[in-house]
Design a protein around this motif. Structure first.
Motif, short mmCIF file in Angstrom:
data_model
loop_
_atom_site.label_atom_id
_atom_site.label_comp_id
_atom_site.label_asym_id
_atom_site.label_seq_id
_atom_site.Cartn_x
_atom_site.Cartn_y
_atom_site.Cartn_z
N ALA A 16 0.84 -1.21 0.00
CA ALA A 16 0.00 0.00 0.00
C ALA A 16 0.87 1.25 0.00
N LEU A 17 1.95 1.24 0.75
CA LEU A 17 2.87 2.37 0.81
C LEU A 17 3.52 2.62 -0.54
N SER A 18 3.85 1.57 -1.27
CA SER A 18 4.49 1.74 -2.58
C SER A 18 3.56 2.39 -3.59
N PHE A 19 2.24 2.19 -3.45
CA PHE A 19 1.30 2.84 -4.36
C PHE A 19 1.05 4.30 -3.96
N THR A 20 1.33 4.65 -2.71
CA THR A 20 1.13 6.00 -2.24
C THR A 20 2.21 6.93 -2.77
N PHE A 21 3.45 6.46 -2.84
CA PHE A 21 4.55 7.30 -3.27
C PHE A 21 5.00 6.88 -4.67
N THR A 22 4.97 7.84 -5.60
CA THR A 22 5.47 7.56 -6.93
C THR A 22 6.75 8.34 -7.13
N GLU A 23 7.55 7.86 -8.05
CA GLU A 23 8.82 8.51 -8.30
C GLU A 23 8.62 9.85 -8.99
N ALA A 24 9.67 10.64 -8.99
CA ALA A 24 9.63 11.93 -9.68
C ALA A 24 9.54 11.71 -11.18
N THR A 25 9.01 12.70 -11.85
CA THR A 25 8.92 12.68 -13.30
C THR A 25 10.12 13.43 -13.87
N ARG A 26 10.78 12.83 -14.85
CA ARG A 26 11.95 13.45 -15.48
C ARG A 26 11.51 14.32 -16.64
N GLY A 63 2.69 14.69 -8.19
CA GLY A 63 1.66 15.50 -7.54
C GLY A 63 1.83 16.99 -7.78
N THR A 64 2.92 17.40 -8.43
CA THR A 64 3.10 18.82 -8.74
C THR A 64 2.00 19.24 -9.70
N ALA A 65 1.32 20.34 -9.38
CA ALA A 65 0.19 20.78 -10.19
C ALA A 65 0.33 22.26 -10.54
N ASN A 66 -0.35 22.65 -11.61
CA ASN A 66 -0.35 24.04 -12.08
C ASN A 66 1.07 24.56 -12.25
N SER A 110 0.37 19.30 -14.92
CA SER A 110 -0.01 18.85 -13.59
C SER A 110 0.22 17.34 -13.58
N LEU A 111 0.99 16.86 -12.61
CA LEU A 111 1.41 15.46 -12.58
C LEU A 111 0.64 14.65 -11.55
N ASN A 112 0.39 13.38 -11.90
CA ASN A 112 -0.23 12.42 -10.99
C ASN A 112 -1.52 12.97 -10.40
N GLN A 113 -2.43 13.32 -11.28
CA GLN A 113 -3.72 13.88 -10.90
C GLN A 113 -4.76 12.75 -10.84
N PRO A 114 -6.05 13.07 -10.67
CA PRO A 114 -7.07 12.01 -10.59
C PRO A 114 -6.96 11.01 -11.73
N ASN A 115 -7.30 9.78 -11.42
CA ASN A 115 -7.23 8.64 -12.34
C ASN A 115 -5.80 8.34 -12.79
N ASN A 116 -4.81 8.73 -11.97
CA ASN A 116 -3.39 8.49 -12.27
C ASN A 116 -2.99 9.05 -13.63
N LEU A 117 -3.42 10.28 -13.90
CA LEU A 117 -3.10 10.91 -15.17
C LEU A 117 -2.27 12.18 -14.97
N ASP A 118 -1.37 12.44 -15.92
CA ASP A 118 -0.69 13.72 -16.04
C ASP A 118 -1.46 14.53 -17.08
N PHE A 119 -1.55 15.82 -16.90
CA PHE A 119 -2.17 16.71 -17.87
C PHE A 119 -1.12 17.72 -18.32
N SER A 169 0.29 8.68 -15.48
CA SER A 169 1.30 9.14 -14.52
C SER A 169 2.49 8.20 -14.54
N GLY A 170 3.66 8.75 -14.32
CA GLY A 170 4.89 7.97 -14.40
C GLY A 170 5.59 8.15 -15.73
N THR A 171 4.95 8.86 -16.65
CA THR A 171 5.55 9.17 -17.94
C THR A 171 6.61 10.25 -17.76
N ASN A 172 7.67 10.20 -18.53
CA ASN A 172 8.68 11.25 -18.54
C ASN A 172 8.46 12.13 -19.77
#
Length: 179
Positions: A16-26, A63-66, A110-119, A169-172
């Protein structure tokens, strides 16, 4: 039996903890212009000089947004990072804490937003200053280009909500000045 139950509980917690934290986006920011560009990034990253052919690898927290990245031109900074840019200036400093003054071609995300999507999108609402490409490096998602002051892939006015793209999410990503 108690050991197995405790082991399963620890495993479940770690899973559960591994799904909570995702790596940074390059973000690989590359200057293919024939002149120096000073890219800037908000809210993380600040800014720096990129000479022709150089790349700035930038890791942005999930999770960085805007957020936005833009290029500044005709800059001159002293050793303390104070100076001025002809376009995209952010309060006379190398390490931006404010958004750039128009005109600026913007890569917005905006990274890692709802439905695990980057916009993500390109905007020229604040004007155009440098040709830009904003593209995912994996995931098979749409690349955006703004090769000149007529940009078919870019936001031209605020109510134009058809230009934002999404990717898993997770895309570079890659941002290229003068693609």
């Amino acid at each position: 039996m108690t050991v197995i139950i405790k082991s399963l509980a620890v495993f479940s917690f770690l899973l559960a903890l591994s799904f909570t934290f995702t790596e940074a986006t390059r973000f690989d920011i590359t200057n293919k212009c024939s002149y120096a560009v000073w890219p800037a990034s908000l809210p993380t990253g600040g800014g720096r000089q990129l000479n022709p052919g150089e790349t700035w690898p930038l890791d942005i927290p999930a999770g960085t947004a805007n957020a936005r990245i833009w290029g500044r031109t005709n800059c001159n900074f002293d050793g303390s990072g104070r100076g001025h840019c002809g376009t995209g200036d952010c309060g006379g400093v190398l390490q931006c804490q404010l958004s750039g003054a128009p005109p600026t071609t913007l890569a917005e995300y905006s990274l890692n937003q709802p439905n695990n999507l980057d916009f993500y999108d390109i905007s020229v609402i604040d004007g155009f200053n440098i040709p830009m490409e904003f593209s995912p490096t994996n995931g098979g998602c749409t690349s955006l280009r703004c090769p000149a002051d007529k940009c078919p892939d870019a936001y031209l006015f605020p109510a134009d909500n058809t230009k934002t793209k999404s990717c898993q999410s997770g895309t570079n990503y890659r941002i290229v000045f003068c693609p």
